[in-house]
Design a protein around this motif. Structure first.
Motif, short mmCIF file in Angstrom:
data_model
loop_
_atom_site.label_atom_id
_atom_site.label_comp_id
_atom_site.label_asym_id
_atom_site.label_seq_id
_atom_site.Cartn_x
_atom_site.Cartn_y
_atom_site.Cartn_z
N ARG A 499 0.92 -1.15 -0.20
CA ARG A 499 0.01 -0.02 -0.06
C ARG A 499 0.84 1.10 -0.12
O ARG A 499 1.08 2.02 1.12
CB ARG A 499 -0.83 -0.11 1.34
N SER A 500 1.46 1.64 -1.05
CA SER A 500 2.45 2.54 -1.12
C SER A 500 1.89 3.93 -1.01
O SER A 500 2.69 4.70 -0.38
CB SER A 500 3.07 2.85 -2.60
N TYR A 501 0.53 4.05 -1.01
CA TYR A 501 -0.07 5.36 -0.84
C TYR A 501 -0.16 5.98 0.59
O TYR A 501 -0.22 7.03 0.87
CB TYR A 501 -1.33 5.55 -1.50
N ARG A 502 -0.17 4.73 1.48
CA ARG A 502 0.13 4.87 2.69
C ARG A 502 0.88 5.66 3.39
O ARG A 502 1.02 6.37 4.36
CB ARG A 502 -0.23 3.49 3.62
N LEU A 503 2.07 5.72 2.84
CA LEU A 503 3.33 6.55 3.25
C LEU A 503 3.66 7.42 2.31
O LEU A 503 4.26 7.26 1.07
CB LEU A 503 4.37 5.65 3.50
N ALA A 504 3.15 8.75 2.29
CA ALA A 504 3.23 9.91 1.31
C ALA A 504 4.29 10.53 1.59
O ALA A 504 4.37 11.24 2.60
CB ALA A 504 1.90 10.49 1.30
N ALA A 505 5.02 11.08 0.45
CA ALA A 505 6.11 12.09 0.64
C ALA A 505 5.75 13.23 -0.31
O ALA A 505 6.45 14.16 0.00
CB ALA A 505 7.40 11.41 -0.14
N GLY A 506 4.51 13.28 -0.74
CA GLY A 506 4.12 14.57 -1.47
C GLY A 506 3.20 14.06 -2.51
O GLY A 506 2.59 12.92 -2.66
N VAL A 507 2.85 14.96 -3.43
CA VAL A 507 1.97 14.63 -4.41
C VAL A 507 2.38 15.42 -5.83
O VAL A 507 3.17 16.05 -5.97
CB VAL A 507 0.58 15.27 -4.41
N LYS A 508 1.84 14.67 -6.91
CA LYS A 508 2.17 15.16 -8.44
C LYS A 508 0.85 15.17 -8.96
O LYS A 508 -0.10 14.50 -8.77
CB LYS A 508 3.06 14.11 -9.07
N PHE A 509 0.85 16.05 -9.87
CA PHE A 509 -0.44 16.41 -10.70
C PHE A 509 -0.09 16.17 -12.24
O PHE A 509 1.00 16.40 -12.65
CB PHE A 509 -0.72 18.04 -10.66
#
Length: 575
Positions: A499-509
């Protein structure tokens, strides 16, 4: 000024209604959290939002309207929107509706209560509400690539969605005056299954808590006994005891009744639990392999011949040193004394090993049972066994190092005597001093004796130091493996993998559609934390070893003959 509207993609198929969310005035942004369906009573909506705001401490309000053209006609909906803009007086009023057969939605703003309404440029950003809700946004590790201002903008969005958990407990299938659509609306059946599993796991959790409480009370009684001198000395010297104490601390953390207040505390407990579980599983596998096909007996049978072979090799090495090693001319008297002294120790060690040979299989049998406590405990026992089996090499190294160090410091003191200097113990410095003729004669005599005896002593010191370093390297590799198992955040790594989204380093658009005269449509995707950052952020603290000396300090100690211990335990004071 650009208006940014964060719209959950799970609400794209929702029925017509009003948009509920949070307005971020400092960012000129609106975070849509749910859609309230028609029909509804405005007073009940306001009461519900005020109650949610009181519990979550997040200012929620009605931000605009949501129109699904498949279910409502535009004429009736536009009239109804005017009435809603009067009841829910939010500026600007956001209107989102579908554009014909297009798969995207149009977004516009309405400012009814403003005397000078301004046309704002709108950016409609779609986001996965479930991933944002469950993810934990980490602060940027590299400040050169991301500023604190950008991080605060993202954290406000993630914080809004995460704190609105109570809002997501009501969906369109619940019986009530308000019908909502959000990320949990299509997962009611799965939620029921999860709740049933939680209810069924209550007895198992109670039994586990009782067991951990027993294990939690036992160490305190045991630690009081270990404070007395003989046991405290052994506890501090054996790595097995250190590892057992470290694991007992982990059990105390897991069995604590204190609830984790932050995400970091929860991740630490989960990492400790998974580390213990995998450690014990690997230890049980090792134990089953040892007791299968009588491998313990075979190991005991090969241990005595190996010890005899090592002793014979050491005897041959000493016989070589007592002759003319590599053609070097040594002091024969000192060479014979040192060689026989070390040969006598080897003879004592062989006698001790053969005296213990009938009991070695039984000792290994009970030592193998300790693997059920974990693979790290078995590795620490192996390190202690290596230390005990090579104790004679350690003694040889200490004897050689002390004798060599004595001669080095004696030569350095006598060298200062020739130059008219002496070491001032009180001031810790070298001062000038005048010596008489007798002192110079005795000094010259002692300096000559020590200088000519130094090569013989240095050769023995060099050989036994290399043997000692070989043992230290083997033990150091074992300690590195133990440290890796103890400190590796396995739960965080598995979470990053599955579940890679559980540990977020930021976002991209990502740009979905860009046309002139229409709002820019973006898709917000979560950038997962890299594996290196996961290990660096959630690495567990360990008791284990790390380098004590730098390479320069280590070489200096080797040259001067000081005893070296290339690693030390965390928490010890540096000498």
């Amino acid at each position: 000024m650009v208006l940014k509207v964060f719209f959950p993609s799970c609400c794209s198929s929702a029925e017509s209604g009003i948009l509920v969310g949070r307005w971020l005035s400092e960012q000129n942004s609106a975070v849509i959290l749910a859609v309230v369906h028609f029909p509804f009573i405005p007073v009940q909506v306001k009461q519900y939002l005020s109650e949610v705001q009181r519990v979550t401490k997040v200012s929620l309000s009605v931000l605009g309207s949501w129109s699904n053209s498949k279910q409502e006609t535009e004429e009736n909906l536009s009239k109804f929107l005017e009435d809603l803009g009067t009841i829910f007086s939010h500026e600007p009023w956001i209107q989102i509706s579908k554009e014909g057969n297009s798969k995207f939605w149009s977004c516009s703003t309405l400012q009814k209560h403003s005397n000078n309404p301004k046309e704002e440029e709108v950016i409609l950003i779609y986001y996965d509400q479930r991933k944002v809700m469950l993810s934990h946004l980490h602060p940027p590790l590299d400040t050169a690539t991301s500023t604190d201002h950008d991080a605060s903008k993202l954290s406000a969005i993630f914080h809004t969605v995460a704190k609105s958990k109570i809002l997501f407990m009501t969906d369109r299938y619940d019986d009530g005056p308000i019908k909502l659509t959000h990320w949990q609306s299509d997962g009611v059946e799965a939620s029921i299954i999860v709740e049933l599993m939680k209810q069924a796991s209550v007895p198992a959790c109670l039994a586990l808590c009782l067991l951990l409480d027993l294990l939690n009370t036992f160490p305190w009684c045991f630690c009081r006994v270990l404070k007395f001198w003989p046991l405290s000395f052994l506890w501090s010297k054996l790595s097995t005891c250190e590892q057992l104490g470290h694991r007992l601390q982990h059990l105390q953390v897991i069995s604590s009744n204190k609830k984790a207040q932050t995400q970091t505390q929860f991740m630490r407990k989960a990492n400790i639990f998974v580390s213990l579980l995998i450690d014990v599983a690997l230890g049980i596998l090792l134990m089953s392999w040892l007791y299968r096909k009588n491998r313990i007996g075979h190991l005991a049978d090969t241990l005595i011949p190996v010890a005899d072979h090592v002793a014979e090799e050491l005897q041959d090495l000493l016989q070589w040193l007592m002759g003319a090693p590599a053609g070097l001319k040594m002091n024969r008297a000192l060479d014979q004394v040192l060689g026989r002294f070390f040969l006598y120790h080897i003879h004592l060690w062989i006698s001790y090993i053969h005296l213990m040979s009938p009991f070695i299989e039984m000792i290994l049998w009970y030592v193998g049972l300790s693997a059920c406590l974990g693979l790290t405990v078995a590795l620490c026992i192996l390190s202690d066994i290596i230390a005990l089996l090579t104790f004679h090499i350690y003694c040889f190294y200490v004897y050689g190092a002390r004798l060599y160090c004595l001669k080095i410091y004696g030569l350095s003191s006598l060298w200062r005597l020739f130059r008219g200097k002496k070491w001032n113990v009180l001031r810790q410095r070298v001062d000038s001093c005048s010596y008489d003729l007798d002192q110079l004669f005795i000094g010259t005599l002692l300096f000559t004796i020590l200088l000519f005896l130094l090569p013989t002593t240095a050769l023995y010191y060099l050989v036994f130091t290399l043997l000692r370093l070989l043992v230290v390297i083997v033990q150091g590799l074992i300690h590195l493996l133990v440290d890796l198992i103890d400190s590796l955040p396995l739960y965080s790594i598995l979470l990053r993998l599955c579940r890679s989204y559980r540990l977020a380093a930021g976002v991209k658009f990502r740009v979905l559609e860009q046309q002139d005269g229409k709002p820019l449509r973006l898709l917000m995707q979560i950038n997962p934390l890299s594996y290196g950052s996961v290990v660096q952020t959630y690495r567990l603290p360990t008791y284990s070893c790390y380098p004590k000396d730098s390479w320069t300090s280590l070489c200096k100690k080797l040259f001067l003959g000081e005893l070296i211990y290339p690693w030390k335990h965390k928490g010890e004071k540096q000498d």
